[in-house]
Design a protein around this motif. Structure first.
Motif, mmCIF file in Angstrom:
data_model
loop_
_atom_site.group_PDB
_atom_site.id
_atom_site.type_symbol
_atom_site.label_atom_id
_atom_site.label_comp_id
_atom_site.label_asym_id
_atom_site.label_seq_id
_atom_site.Cartn_x
_atom_site.Cartn_y
_atom_site.Cartn_z
ATOM 1 N N TYR A 15 -16.463 -2.322 -18.280
ATOM 2 C CA TYR A 15 -15.399 -4.268 -18.254
ATOM 3 C C TYR A 15 -16.685 -4.895 -19.793
ATOM 4 O O TYR A 15 -15.794 -5.575 -20.912
ATOM 5 C CB TYR A 15 -15.512 -5.248 -17.634
ATOM 6 C CG TYR A 15 -14.578 -4.287 -16.410
ATOM 7 C CD1 TYR A 15 -13.534 -4.573 -16.446
ATOM 8 C CD2 TYR A 15 -15.336 -4.137 -15.255
ATOM 9 C CE1 TYR A 15 -12.530 -3.834 -15.730
ATOM 10 C CE2 TYR A 15 -14.403 -3.341 -14.628
ATOM 11 C CZ TYR A 15 -12.873 -3.502 -14.805
ATOM 12 O OH TYR A 15 -11.753 -2.772 -13.543
ATOM 13 N N LEU B 276 -12.336 -9.834 -25.974
ATOM 14 C CA LEU B 276 -12.574 -11.467 -25.878
ATOM 15 C C LEU B 276 -13.115 -11.812 -27.177
ATOM 16 O O LEU B 276 -12.245 -13.625 -27.224
ATOM 17 C CB LEU B 276 -13.117 -11.576 -24.843
ATOM 18 C CG LEU B 276 -13.709 -10.538 -23.345
ATOM 19 C CD1 LEU B 276 -14.822 -10.408 -22.905
ATOM 20 C CD2 LEU B 276 -12.267 -10.977 -22.844
ATOM 21 N N GLU C 23 -15.478 -15.303 -18.163
ATOM 22 C CA GLU C 23 -15.271 -15.151 -16.431
ATOM 23 C C GLU C 23 -15.949 -13.324 -16.778
ATOM 24 O O GLU C 23 -16.393 -12.220 -16.166
ATOM 25 C CB GLU C 23 -14.812 -15.031 -15.597
ATOM 26 C CG GLU C 23 -14.242 -16.889 -14.782
ATOM 27 C CD GLU C 23 -15.800 -16.411 -14.113
ATOM 28 O OE1 GLU C 23 -16.008 -15.739 -12.937
ATOM 29 O OE2 GLU C 23 -16.957 -17.521 -14.591
ATOM 30 N N THR C 24 -15.144 -12.830 -17.482
ATOM 31 C CA THR C 24 -14.756 -11.129 -17.664
ATOM 32 C C THR C 24 -15.643 -11.045 -18.344
ATOM 33 O O THR C 24 -16.295 -9.902 -18.331
ATOM 34 C CB THR C 24 -13.696 -10.679 -18.579
ATOM 35 O OG1 THR C 24 -12.254 -11.232 -18.174
ATOM 36 C CG2 THR C 24 -13.484 -9.615 -19.255
ATOM 37 N N TYR D 204 -18.270 -10.402 -16.060
ATOM 38 C CA TYR D 204 -18.724 -9.694 -15.314
ATOM 39 C C TYR D 204 -18.980 -8.210 -15.943
ATOM 40 O O TYR D 204 -19.344 -6.750 -14.881
ATOM 41 C CB TYR D 204 -16.935 -9.144 -14.350
ATOM 42 C CG TYR D 204 -16.818 -8.518 -13.406
ATOM 43 C CD1 TYR D 204 -16.956 -8.572 -12.046
ATOM 44 C CD2 TYR D 204 -16.546 -7.247 -14.198
ATOM 45 C CE1 TYR D 204 -16.974 -7.939 -10.950
ATOM 46 C CE2 TYR D 204 -16.015 -6.123 -13.084
ATOM 47 C CZ TYR D 204 -15.969 -7.109 -11.867
ATOM 48 O OH TYR D 204 -15.900 -5.400 -10.485
ATOM 49 N N PHE E 95 -13.180 -11.601 -11.157
ATOM 50 C CA PHE E 95 -12.252 -10.786 -13.090
ATOM 51 C C PHE E 95 -11.534 -10.398 -11.952
ATOM 52 O O PHE E 95 -11.558 -10.181 -10.759
ATOM 53 C CB PHE E 95 -13.406 -9.711 -12.718
ATOM 54 C CG PHE E 95 -12.408 -9.013 -14.313
ATOM 55 C CD1 PHE E 95 -11.975 -8.964 -15.030
ATOM 56 C CD2 PHE E 95 -12.083 -7.559 -13.278
ATOM 57 C CE1 PHE E 95 -10.989 -8.336 -16.133
ATOM 58 C CE2 PHE E 95 -11.425 -6.953 -14.280
ATOM 59 C CZ PHE E 95 -11.354 -6.898 -15.554
ATOM 60 N N TYR F 94 -7.077 -8.690 -13.221
ATOM 61 C CA TYR F 94 -6.247 -8.158 -14.914
ATOM 62 C C TYR F 94 -5.257 -9.586 -14.716
ATOM 63 O O TYR F 94 -5.018 -9.864 -15.999
ATOM 64 C CB TYR F 94 -5.868 -7.288 -14.084
ATOM 65 C CG TYR F 94 -6.528 -6.064 -14.697
ATOM 66 C CD1 TYR F 94 -7.015 -5.614 -15.807
ATOM 67 C CD2 TYR F 94 -7.271 -5.401 -13.424
ATOM 68 C CE1 TYR F 94 -7.637 -4.488 -15.920
ATOM 69 C CE2 TYR F 94 -8.036 -3.931 -13.687
ATOM 70 C CZ TYR F 94 -8.685 -3.826 -15.497
ATOM 71 O OH TYR F 94 -8.594 -3.312 -15.019
ATOM 72 N N LEU G 66 -7.094 -12.627 -16.482
ATOM 73 C CA LEU G 66 -7.101 -12.163 -18.287
ATOM 74 C C LEU G 66 -5.532 -11.963 -19.078
ATOM 75 O O LEU G 66 -5.995 -12.249 -20.163
ATOM 76 C CB LEU G 66 -7.392 -10.429 -18.206
ATOM 77 C CG LEU G 66 -8.222 -10.276 -19.718
ATOM 78 C CD1 LEU G 66 -9.554 -11.307 -20.356
ATOM 79 C CD2 LEU G 66 -9.265 -8.847 -19.724
#
Length: 286
Positions: A163, A170, A240-241, A244, A252, A254, A257
């Motif tokens: 990830y 991002l 957070e992504t 992670y 995390f 989807y 996001l």
């Protein structure tokens, strides 16, 4: 006797559509864009003793302060991630967003003099702010990678996973959010200066509604009924992504996001449309 036909190198015409971004003009003025980026970058450390070292000093002092206050005094857990690494990840992402937002939100007010005298695609100005801040972000993320390597060599499991490859996405989302929201506020403040004050105290407060100094898991565990407010903040899913991907810990999904991506797209469209609408008349109101 007929007069010779005149030929002009450049013909400036009114914007025909709110979605007409004049990207071809932006490309033709790319040298000016680079000039603005260089000016912003150099002016940051000009006439300073430490010079470009300030790019490292600021986040280092910040994570020391956060580690002491929030990590030790307040005792806020960091999902098992070393405190300096945890706070640095949130700090550099948040700083990039807030710098893009704050500086873009005052673009008409700060550069009204040059904009009212010389023609160039107005979109160049906010784009140069995003680009110059991206350079600072690039410098500061090397500090993050160095600290990540330090803890890896020290034997601390950092949990780097696939990830982490989402990093360019991002960064693009943060830049687009700062650009869109900044242009929207900049357009509004040409007529209503109140929003300038809102940005002044609102952005620092917004940081506490973002998972910069605490993980989302702790917010859900202790204040589950209010954690949806933090999730509504589109920066939360990005941070957070990021954590992670590089730490293997945290929250995390989807869905989160995807929500951040959708909000970013909407902010960017609304910001561009409003900016395009106001740029034609801002000289009369600024």
């Amino acid at each position: 006797m007929t007069e010779p036909e005149e030929h002009w190198d450049l013909e400036i015409t009114p914007t025909s559509s709110l979605f007409d971004l004049k990207l071809r003009d932006v490309w033709q003025y790319r040298d000016l864009l680079l000039l603005f980026v260089r000016r912003d970058f150099v002016s940051f450390y000009k006439q300073t003793i430490l010079g470009p070292l300030w790019f490292f000093v600021q986040p280092i002092i910040t994570i020391i302060f956060y580690s002491f206050v929030f990590g030790n005094l307040a005792g806020i857990p960091t999902d098992g991630v070393p405190k300096p690494l945890f706070y640095l990840a949130g700090t550099i992402l948040w700083n990039y967003f807030s710098d893009c937002l704050v500086k873009t939100s005052t673009v008409f007010r700060d550069h009204g003099g040059i904009m009212s005298k010389v023609y160039f695609p107005r979109l160049i100005m906010p784009l140069s702010i995003i680009a110059s801040n991206l350079i600072r972000f690039g410098v500061q993320i090397t500090l993050f990678f160095a600290l990540l390597l330090f803890y890896s060599l020290k034997g601390t499991p950092v949990g780097l996973n696939a990830y982490a490859l989402l990093l360019p996405v991002l960064i693009a989302l943060i830049a687009a959010q700062g650009l869109g929201l900044g242009m929207l506020i900049s357009a509004v403040t040409t007529k209503y200066r109140d929003f300038a004050f809102v940005v002044g105290f609102g952005v620092p407060l917004l940081m506490y509604a973002t998972t910069v100094i605490y993980p989302l898991s702790q917010a859900e565990a202790k204040f589950h009924q209010y954690s949806w407010i933090i999730k509504l903040n589109p920066i939360t899913g990005i941070i957070e992504t990021f954590r992670y991907g590089f730490f293997g810990k945290g929250s995390f999904s989807y869905e989160l996001l995807g929500y951040c991506t959708a909000v970013t797209f909407i902010l960017l469209i609304v910001g561009i449309v409003t900016f395009n609408k106001v740029e034609k008349t801002f000289v009369d109101t600024v």
